[in-house]
Design an enzyme around this catalytic site. Structure first.
Site, PDB file in Angstrom:
ATOM      1  N   LYS A 116      48.754  43.319  59.098  1.00 26.73           N
ATOM      2  CA  LYS A 116      48.017  42.090  58.768  1.00 26.73           C
ATOM      3  C   LYS A 116      48.945  40.945  59.478  1.00 26.73           C
ATOM      4  CE  LYS A 116      45.250  44.399  56.525  1.00 26.73           C
ATOM      5  NZ  LYS A 116      43.991  44.853  57.333  1.00 26.73           N
ATOM      6  N   LYS A 157      51.617  37.851  50.871  1.00 26.12           N
ATOM      7  CA  LYS A 157      50.800  39.150  51.324  1.00 26.12           C
ATOM      8  C   LYS A 157      51.412  40.076  51.912  1.00 26.12           C
ATOM      9  CE  LYS A 157      46.225  36.901  51.600  1.00 26.12           C
ATOM     10  NZ  LYS A 157      44.899  36.558  52.293  1.00 26.12           N
ATOM     11  N   GLY A 164      42.967  43.257  49.448  1.00 26.33           N
ATOM     12  CA  GLY A 164      43.348  42.717  48.075  1.00 26.33           C
ATOM     13  C   GLY A 164      44.784  43.690  47.364  1.00 26.33           C
ATOM     14  N   LYS A 200      48.889  29.794  52.552  1.00 29.23           N
ATOM     15  CA  LYS A 200      48.473  28.793  51.721  1.00 29.23           C
ATOM     16  C   LYS A 200      47.309  29.326  50.851  1.00 29.23           C
ATOM     17  CE  LYS A 200      47.237  24.092  51.196  1.00 29.23           C
ATOM     18  NZ  LYS A 200      48.642  23.995  50.071  1.00 29.23           N
ATOM     19  N   HIS A 207      33.940  34.304  50.809  1.00 31.89           N
ATOM     20  CA  HIS A 207      34.225  35.493  51.889  1.00 31.89           C
ATOM     21  C   HIS A 207      33.142  35.543  52.511  1.00 31.89           C
ATOM     22  CE1 HIS A 207      35.727  39.566  52.175  1.00 31.89           C
ATOM     23  NE2 HIS A 207      34.726  39.474  53.154  1.00 31.89           N
ATOM     24  N   ARG A 291      36.203  49.904  60.333  1.00 32.90           N
ATOM     25  CA  ARG A 291      35.422  51.005  59.934  1.00 32.90           C
ATOM     26  C   ARG A 291      34.050  50.470  59.699  1.00 32.90           C
ATOM     27  NH1 ARG A 291      37.778  48.417  55.554  1.00 32.90           N
ATOM     28  NH2 ARG A 291      36.149  47.820  54.046  1.00 32.90           N
ATOM     29  N   VAL A 294      30.783  49.315  53.400  1.00 34.07           N
ATOM     30  CA  VAL A 294      29.951  49.936  52.396  1.00 34.07           C
ATOM     31  C   VAL A 294      28.518  49.189  52.592  1.00 34.07           C
ATOM     32  CG1 VAL A 294      29.302  49.873  50.170  1.00 34.07           C
ATOM     33  CG2 VAL A 294      31.735  50.645  50.861  1.00 34.07           C
ATOM     34  N   ARG A 337      25.800  46.777  44.284  1.00 37.20           N
ATOM     35  CA  ARG A 337      26.461  48.012  44.202  1.00 37.20           C
ATOM     36  C   ARG A 337      26.517  48.745  42.779  1.00 37.20           C
ATOM     37  NH1 ARG A 337      31.979  48.099  47.651  1.00 37.20           N
ATOM     38  NH2 ARG A 337      31.384  46.527  49.373  1.00 37.20           N
TER      39      ARG A 337
HETATM   40  C1  MV4 Z   1      42.874  34.846  49.948  1.00 38.81           C
HETATM   41  C2  MV4 Z   1      42.097  33.967  49.167  1.00 38.81           C
HETATM   42  C3  MV4 Z   1      42.486  32.504  49.337  1.00 38.81           C
HETATM   43  N1  MV4 Z   1      43.487  32.140  50.253  1.00 38.81           N
HETATM   44  N2  MV4 Z   1      43.887  34.261  50.864  1.00 38.81           N
HETATM   45  C4  MV4 Z   1      41.490  38.815  48.208  1.00 38.81           C
HETATM   46  C5  MV4 Z   1      41.387  40.219  48.744  1.00 38.81           C
HETATM   47  C6  MV4 Z   1      41.786  40.129  50.218  1.00 38.81           C
HETATM   48  N3  MV4 Z   1      40.458  40.356  51.013  1.00 38.81           N
HETATM   49  C7  MV4 Z   1      42.217  38.708  50.488  1.00 38.81           C
HETATM   50  N4  MV4 Z   1      41.735  37.902  49.264  1.00 38.81           N
HETATM   51  C8  MV4 Z   1      41.819  36.627  49.226  1.00 38.81           C
HETATM   52  N5  MV4 Z   1      42.714  36.019  50.070  1.00 38.81           N
HETATM   53  C9  MV4 Z   1      44.039  32.717  50.932  1.00 38.81           C
HETATM   54  N6  MV4 Z   1      45.015  32.501  51.829  1.00 38.81           N
HETATM   55  C10 MV4 Z   1      41.397  34.326  48.388  1.00 38.81           C
HETATM   56  C11 MV4 Z   1      41.404  35.859  48.345  1.00 38.81           C
HETATM   57  C12 MV4 Z   1      40.294  36.316  47.327  1.00 38.81           C
HETATM   58  C13 MV4 Z   1      39.162  36.970  47.676  1.00 38.81           C
HETATM   59  C14 MV4 Z   1      38.763  36.950  49.079  1.00 38.81           C
HETATM   60  C15 MV4 Z   1      37.549  37.399  49.171  1.00 38.81           C
HETATM   61  C16 MV4 Z   1      36.713  37.799  48.544  1.00 38.81           C
HETATM   62  C17 MV4 Z   1      36.841  37.835  47.008  1.00 38.81           C
HETATM   63  C18 MV4 Z   1      38.421  37.475  46.558  1.00 38.81           C
HETATM   64  C19 MV4 Z   1      38.699  37.451  45.357  1.00 38.81           C
HETATM   65  C20 MV4 Z   1      39.853  36.871  44.992  1.00 38.81           C
HETATM   66  C21 MV4 Z   1      40.754  36.434  45.882  1.00 38.81           C
END
Ligand code: MV4
Length: 444
Positions: A116, A157, A164, A200, A207, A291, A294, A337
């Site tokens: 990442k 991270k 996640g 941050k 998303h 990939r 889903v 889902r």
């Molecule tokens: C983040 C974020 C807010 N700020 N990064 C969660 C799973 C992984 N894909 C990264 N995720 C997140 N990263 C920053 N800098 C919030 C999340 C996040 C999230 C992201 C997408 C969809 C659902 C989520 C649920 C919780 C937290």
């Protein structure tokens, strides 16, 4: 073109891939564990090979058994589906060593996007916006200094994390040292790589992910976005396209950024670029998935393009034969889902015999599943047992169509989450589109 493909997966995605192969006149080899002897994908495939006992580590993650099955049956390619070995660079490399085509990007690209921190650096160099943060840290002291620059709240991270896994939130400087050391140790034990970077914490965010399809000749098309903000413990629950919050202007910029990513990486095959988007429409690269996902049917519904067939064609070295101007995004699609779990019992997974099954139908109602009447849902695998996908001209119609389909679905003998899905679809914030990644956490 391949004459025989081995599907290194199970459940609904194995069935989906076998169906695509049948349409293409490609023979299929199913692999199955001892617990999956009665599984639908085994029945639908032209051949099948038992690769081990029920636990995934002894069967669906057993690279040697899977490669042996491919060699013995004469499969020219392996489709990994999603999860399992689908983003495992070592497996992709071992396929290459056996002279078997891995249907996906090269081992090098899988590794590059799996790291990442390297992914972030690649995006920055390509001029793609990334979340404000820092590179991989070499000490807690460096981390503290960077944390003060970034500000709180922030996320630690893991470089080897993703989806996640390996994420820890820190709300103040006082908490930082302990959190960093814990995050490092956790990543070390989970991934064998403790390296972490900071970002941050952006909030509230949506998303939004962009679907890319790239051939070996520089052909790159972007097939629109999917909104995946409705997640519980980093498991997506509902996905939709288009996103209510993505205006045509934002979509054009996001597509442009995604194509930049594909060019920067020299991407081949299906790929998904994940962004976080704030309320001002500013978006930031989060990670890239190498990939088939889903939620790919959502994109298939709004574009009319069969992503699995194209993934196979590109892996066989065929050119796209169409360009971005030929891609038309029509109407709205939603996916729910369906999981064998009980939301009223803290989402406890459920297994057992499906005593009564009725699958909803009607115009543009699709249920991708591997379950059937009297099927015994085994306890060893992921709880998702199907995906309900609908398409309509407007989001309102699609919402009504999904609600009707959820009502029509009959799945007796095991617990399932269809009532929770119905609840979410009736939520005023979901209906208005005014929802963010904390939607499920807020519901408690
Ligand atoms: C983040 C974020 C807010 N700020 N990064 C969660 C799973 C992984 N894909 C990264 N995720 C997140 N990263 C920053 N800098 C919030 C999340 C996040 C999230 C992201 C997408 C969809 C659902 C989520 C649920 C919780 C937290």
């Amino acid at each position: 073109m391949f004459s025989k493909i081995l599907i290194a997966n199970r459940g609904e995605i194995a069935v989906r891939i076998i169906r695509a192969c049948k349409e293409m006149g490609i023979l299929t080899v199913a692999v199955f564990s001892e617990a999956d002897r009665d599984a639908l994908h085994v029945s639908l495939a032209d051949e099948s090979v038992c690769i081990g006992p029920a636990p995934v580590k002894d069967s669906y993650l057993n690279m040697t058994e899977i490669l042996s099955a491919a060699v013995v049956t004469g499969a020219q390619a392996i489709h990994p589906g999603y999860g399992l070995l689908s983003e495992n660079a070592l497996f992709a490399e071992r396929c290459r060593q056996c002279g078997i085509v891995f249907i996906g990007p090269s081992p090098e690209v899988i590794s590059q996007m799996g790291d990442k921190d390297m992914a972030r650096k690649t995006m920055k160099a390509a001029g793609v916006p990334v979340v404000p943060g820092c590179d991989v840290l070499s000490s807690v002291e460096e981390g503290r200094a960077e944390a003060e620059k970034i500000g709180f709240p922030l996320l630690i991270k893991a470089r080897a994390g993703g989806g996640g896994k390996g994420i820890r939130r820190v709300d103040s400087l006082e908490e930082f040292d302990a959190a960093y050391l814990a995050a490092y140790a956790e990543a070390e034990s989970s991934f064998g790589d403790g390296a972490c970077y900071l970002e941050k914490y952006l909030f509230p965010v949506k998303h939004i992910e962009m679907q890319l399809l790239c051939d070996r000749f520089g052909g790159i098309v972007c097939l629109g976005e999917r909104e995946c903000s409705i997640q519980r413990k980093n498991q997506k629950m509902i996905e939709e396209s288009p996103s209510v919050a993505v205006t045509p202007q934002i979509r054009e910029k996001m597509m442009e950024a995604s194509v930049k990513v594909a060019k920067a990486v020299g991407y081949e095959g299906l790929g998904t670029v994940e962004f976080l988007m704030d309320q001002g429409g500013n978006f930031y690269f989060m990670e890239m998935n190498t990939r088939l996902q889903v939620e790919h049917p959502v994109t298939e519904m709004v574009t009319g393009i069969d992503l699995v067939k194209w993934q196979i064609r590109v892996a066989a070295g065929l050119p796209l034969g169409f360009e971005q101007k030929d891609v038309e995004l029509r109407g709205c699609a939603i996916e729910c889902r369906i999981n064998a779990e009980n939301p009223m019992e803290n989402f406890r997974p459920s297994c057992g015999k499906i005593t009564l099954l009725h699958i909803p139908g009607g115009p543009w109602v699709r249920f991708d599943t591997a379950v059937y009447q009297d099927y015994f849902v085994p306890p060893f695998y992921d709880s998702m047992i199907g995906k309900l996908i609908v398409h309509a001209q407007t989001r309102e119609e699609a919402l009504r169509k999904m609600q009707a389909a959820l009502c029509e679905l009959v799945l007796e003998g095991i617990d399932n989450n269809s009532e929770l899905q119905m609840d979410i679809l009736s939520d005023k914030d979901f209906i208005s589109g005014d929802y963010y990644t904390d939607f499920m956490a807020k519901r408690g």
